[in-house]
Design a protein around this motif. Structure first.
Motif, PDB file in Angstrom:
ATOM      1  N   MET A   1       0.824  -1.208   0.000  1.00 29.95           N
ATOM      2  CA  MET A   1       0.000   0.000   0.000  1.00 29.95           C
ATOM      3  C   MET A   1       0.861   1.262   0.000  1.00 29.95           C
ATOM      4  N   SER A   2       1.950   1.246   0.813  1.00 31.84           N
ATOM      5  CA  SER A   2       2.796   2.431   0.905  1.00 31.84           C
ATOM      6  C   SER A   2       3.433   2.756  -0.440  1.00 31.84           C
ATOM      7  N   GLY A   3       3.671   1.715  -1.259  1.00 24.14           N
ATOM      8  CA  GLY A   3       4.245   1.950  -2.579  1.00 24.14           C
ATOM      9  C   GLY A   3       3.313   2.694  -3.505  1.00 24.14           C
ATOM     10  N   GLN A   4       2.018   2.641  -3.228  1.00 29.10           N
ATOM     11  CA  GLN A   4       1.036   3.326  -4.062  1.00 29.10           C
ATOM     12  C   GLN A   4       0.795   4.764  -3.620  1.00 29.10           C
ATOM     13  N   LEU A   5       1.269   5.134  -2.434  1.00 27.75           N
ATOM     14  CA  LEU A   5       0.991   6.474  -1.926  1.00 27.75           C
ATOM     15  C   LEU A   5       1.545   7.578  -2.825  1.00 27.75           C
ATOM     16  N   PRO A   6       2.793   7.468  -3.320  1.00 30.33           N
ATOM     17  CA  PRO A   6       3.262   8.527  -4.226  1.00 30.33           C
ATOM     18  C   PRO A   6       2.390   8.672  -5.466  1.00 30.33           C
ATOM     19  N   PHE A   7       1.941   7.538  -6.024  1.00 25.48           N
ATOM     20  CA  PHE A   7       1.083   7.612  -7.201  1.00 25.48           C
ATOM     21  C   PHE A   7      -0.241   8.287  -6.866  1.00 25.48           C
ATOM     22  N   VAL A   8      -0.868   7.874  -5.787  1.00 29.10           N
ATOM     23  CA  VAL A   8      -2.155   8.466  -5.398  1.00 29.10           C
ATOM     24  C   VAL A   8      -1.991   9.968  -5.164  1.00 29.10           C
ATOM     25  N   GLY A   9      -0.908  10.337  -4.486  1.00 34.19           N
ATOM     26  CA  GLY A   9      -0.672  11.753  -4.226  1.00 34.19           C
ATOM     27  C   GLY A   9      -0.461  12.548  -5.501  1.00 34.19           C
ATOM     28  N   LEU A  10       0.317  12.003  -6.432  1.00 27.57           N
ATOM     29  CA  LEU A  10       0.567  12.716  -7.679  1.00 27.57           C
ATOM     30  C   LEU A  10      -0.663  12.743  -8.580  1.00 27.57           C
ATOM     31  N   PHE A  11      -1.430  11.664  -8.579  1.00 32.22           N
ATOM     32  CA  PHE A  11      -2.673  11.660  -9.348  1.00 32.22           C
ATOM     33  C   PHE A  11      -3.599  12.763  -8.836  1.00 32.22           C
ATOM     34  N   ALA A  12      -3.727  12.855  -7.496  1.00 31.24           N
ATOM     35  CA  ALA A  12      -4.575  13.887  -6.900  1.00 31.24           C
ATOM     36  C   ALA A  12      -4.026  15.286  -7.191  1.00 31.24           C
ATOM     37  N   ALA A  13      -2.703  15.434  -7.098  1.00 26.27           N
ATOM     38  CA  ALA A  13      -2.096  16.734  -7.378  1.00 26.27           C
ATOM     39  C   ALA A  13      -2.303  17.127  -8.835  1.00 26.27           C
ATOM     40  N   ALA A  14      -2.213  16.155  -9.740  1.00 25.54           N
ATOM     41  CA  ALA A  14      -2.446  16.426 -11.160  1.00 25.54           C
ATOM     42  C   ALA A  14      -3.888  16.862 -11.392  1.00 25.54           C
ATOM     43  N   TYR A  15      -4.824  16.211 -10.719  1.00 32.73           N
ATOM     44  CA  TYR A  15      -6.230  16.599 -10.840  1.00 32.73           C
ATOM     45  C   TYR A  15      -6.428  18.041 -10.382  1.00 32.73           C
TER      46      TYR A  15
END
Length: 194
Positions: A1-15
């Motif tokens: 799960m922790s490995g997905q946190l950067p992706f989730v954060g960047l996806f949200a930031a991109a939005y």
């Protein structure tokens, strides 16, 4: 799960980044009407050109592209390559459903061009040429945009490090942009307005 946190954060930031619509802001600052109230109702460079002229449209186009390039650079620096095209989808979703403008935004074509300049620069050039060629033949902005978007998606999908999962992200982004043009499609081929 922790490995997905950067992706989730960047996806949200991109939005969130995509949710800042420069044409709406520019028109508001200059005392003009909301570009969504004019012409096609799309707050993108084409409608800005129709309403305010080339200089305003070029400014909006440049800001859209630079913003998208910054998002792509951050994604490439912080994520595995296969996740980068998915961050691009987040950017385009923010542009179409902007958090700060009542969830009524643009179609993301200029943003996707800027994003692809970083991810697959040669294909961004091919996409721009495809836009020009299609415009010469059909003289219809949304058909020209489709030609370009297909090239941009192909470029993102064919980046070697992106692999199959990255290719799916590029395909999803292209299909999303095409779906955003549903009114144009109905207007030209379905007998509706667009």
């Amino acid at each position: 799960m922790s490995g997905q946190l950067p992706f989730v954060g960047l996806f949200a930031a991109a939005y969130v980044a995509g949710s800042v619509n420069f044409s709406i802001l520019a028109f508001k600052l200059s005392g003009r009407e909301d570009p969504r109230q004019y012409g096609s109702g799309n707050p993108g460079a084409t409608n800005v050109y129709r309403k305010a002229g080339l200089a305003w449209a070029a400014g909006v186009l440049l800001l859209d592209m630079v913003r998208a390039m910054a998002v792509a650079l951050a994604a490439k620096a912080l994520l595995p390559m296969w996740q980068v095209p998915w961050v691009g989808l987040g950017l385009i979703m923010g542009n179409h459903w902007p958090l700060f403008h009542g969830f009524r935004g643009g179609k993301g074509v200029a943003n996707y061009l800027g994003f692809t300049i970083v991810v697959a620069p040669a294909w961004a050039g091919i996409g721009a040429l495809a836009w020009g060629a299609a415009h010469l033949v059909w003289r219809t902005p949304f058909i020209s945009s489709f030609a370009m978007v297909l090239c941009l998606a192909a470029g993102s999908a064919l980046v070697q490090e992106a692999g199959f999962r990255g290719g799916l992200g590029a395909l999803a982004t292209a299909l999303f942009i095409v779906a955003c043009h549903h009114a144009n499609i109905r207007g030209r081929w379905g007998g509706g307005q667009g």
